[in-house]
Design a protein around this motif. Structure first.
Motif, short mmCIF file in Angstrom:
data_model
loop_
_atom_site.label_atom_id
_atom_site.label_comp_id
_atom_site.label_asym_id
_atom_site.label_seq_id
_atom_site.Cartn_x
_atom_site.Cartn_y
_atom_site.Cartn_z
N GLU A 1 -34.66 0.30 5.27
CA GLU A 1 -33.97 0.68 7.03
C GLU A 1 -34.47 1.66 7.90
O GLU A 1 -33.84 2.77 7.51
CB GLU A 1 -32.95 0.52 6.84
CG GLU A 1 -32.35 -0.31 7.82
CD GLU A 1 -30.86 -0.82 8.16
OE1 GLU A 1 -30.16 -0.85 6.69
OE2 GLU A 1 -29.75 -1.00 9.29
N SER B 1 -32.00 3.83 9.66
CA SER B 1 -30.63 3.97 9.76
C SER B 1 -30.60 5.28 10.39
O SER B 1 -30.83 6.12 9.46
CB SER B 1 -30.02 3.82 8.66
OG SER B 1 -28.34 3.65 9.19
N ASP C 1 -27.97 6.55 8.49
CA ASP C 1 -27.36 7.25 7.38
C ASP C 1 -27.58 7.16 6.54
O ASP C 1 -27.70 8.02 5.84
CB ASP C 1 -26.69 5.32 6.88
CG ASP C 1 -25.80 4.92 7.75
OD1 ASP C 1 -24.99 3.91 7.58
OD2 ASP C 1 -24.36 5.71 8.06
#
Ligand SMILES: N[C@@H]1[C@@H](O)[C@H](O)[C@@H](COP(=O)(O)O)O[C@@H]1O
Length: 241
Positions: A205, A207, A209
């Motif tokens: 994904e 992201s 993060d």
């Protein structure tokens, strides 16, 4: 020539070709062990008069805070001892953040302002997905800024220091927005320990993060890796160009 050398030569050929077509190119450069082979290949091309850096400008991604230019662990020292001291680049065209600036916030603003355009940005990949020193959780809109290094990054980089306590806790890094403005990005990955991060970068994904995932949004990224780093991707060959 082993797989790592082939990877380095492939990246060096791309950069040399860019400079041949645009002698006044601006390069964004990375540190760490992965690009060492790239710098060796470019030094060899320079010695063989296959490429000249006399009109090239460079911007490095990052620098530790608190290390002098002569400290063997500074990125200033790394770049001069692995690359700049062996090519025909002009000293005033070399730009590396100043980790000893009195006003570090101002240094970040000044550094960002100097970066008008980057033709090719060389990136390595941190195990936690960091690019430059943009650690997980860094905004995709970030510009050149101060960063507190994560323990995992300090641990990964501690191999160059006597003890992990000697690894600086802070650094200056180009931001993710800064990096994404580059016209072209060469992402260099090497070694089995990077395979997980490469797979997540390519298929995970997008992201904050995992900062490197932002590269999925860039129109011109070339991932160049050795077999070990690319082993979790189902590839026709060990390079993606
Ligand atoms: N700031 C650098 C990054 O720019 C680099 O990509 C990373 C991986 O280094 P290596 O290539 O040694 O794995 O290390 C440091 O954190």
């Amino acid at each position: 020539m082993n797989n790592y050398d082939e990877m380095s030569e492939r990246a060096a050929a791309m950069i040399a070709d860019q400079i041949k077509h645009v002698p006044h190119s601006t390069l964004g450069l990375a540190t760490g062990s992965t690009p060492e082979g790239l710098y060796r290949s470019l030094i060899q091309k320079n010695r063989q008069d296959k490429v000249s850096f006399k009109d090239v400008t460079t911007f490095n991604l990052d620098e530790y805070i608190g290390l002098s230019e002569t400290d063997t662990n500074s990125y200033h020292f790394f770049m001069h001892s692995h690359f700049f001291d062996y090519i025909d680049i002009q000293h005033h065209n070399i730009h590396i953040p100043n980790g000893l600036a009195n006003d570090l916030e101002q240094e970040c603003e000044n550094y960002e302002a100097k970066i008008r355009n980057i033709d090719i940005q060389v990136l390595g990949l941190g195990l936690n997905g960091h690019i430059g020193f943009n650690e997980p959780g860094t905004s995709f809109l970030s510009r050149t800024h101060l960063v507190h290094l994560t323990e995992s990054t300090r641990k990964a980089n501690s191999r160059y220091f006597k003890t992990i306590e000697d690894v600086p806790e802070r650094a200056i890094t180009m931001g993710i927005n800064t990096i994404m403005k580059s016209k072209k990005i060469i992402l260099l990955v090497s070694g089995e320990r990077k395979a997980e991060a490469v797979e997540r970068l390519m298929n995970g994904e997008i992201s904050e993060d995992f900062p490197a995932s932002v590269l999925q949004r860039h129109p011109n990224v070339v991932l160049i890796g050795d077999k070990a780093a690319l082993k979790k991707l189902r590839l026709q060959n060990e390079f993606i160009c």
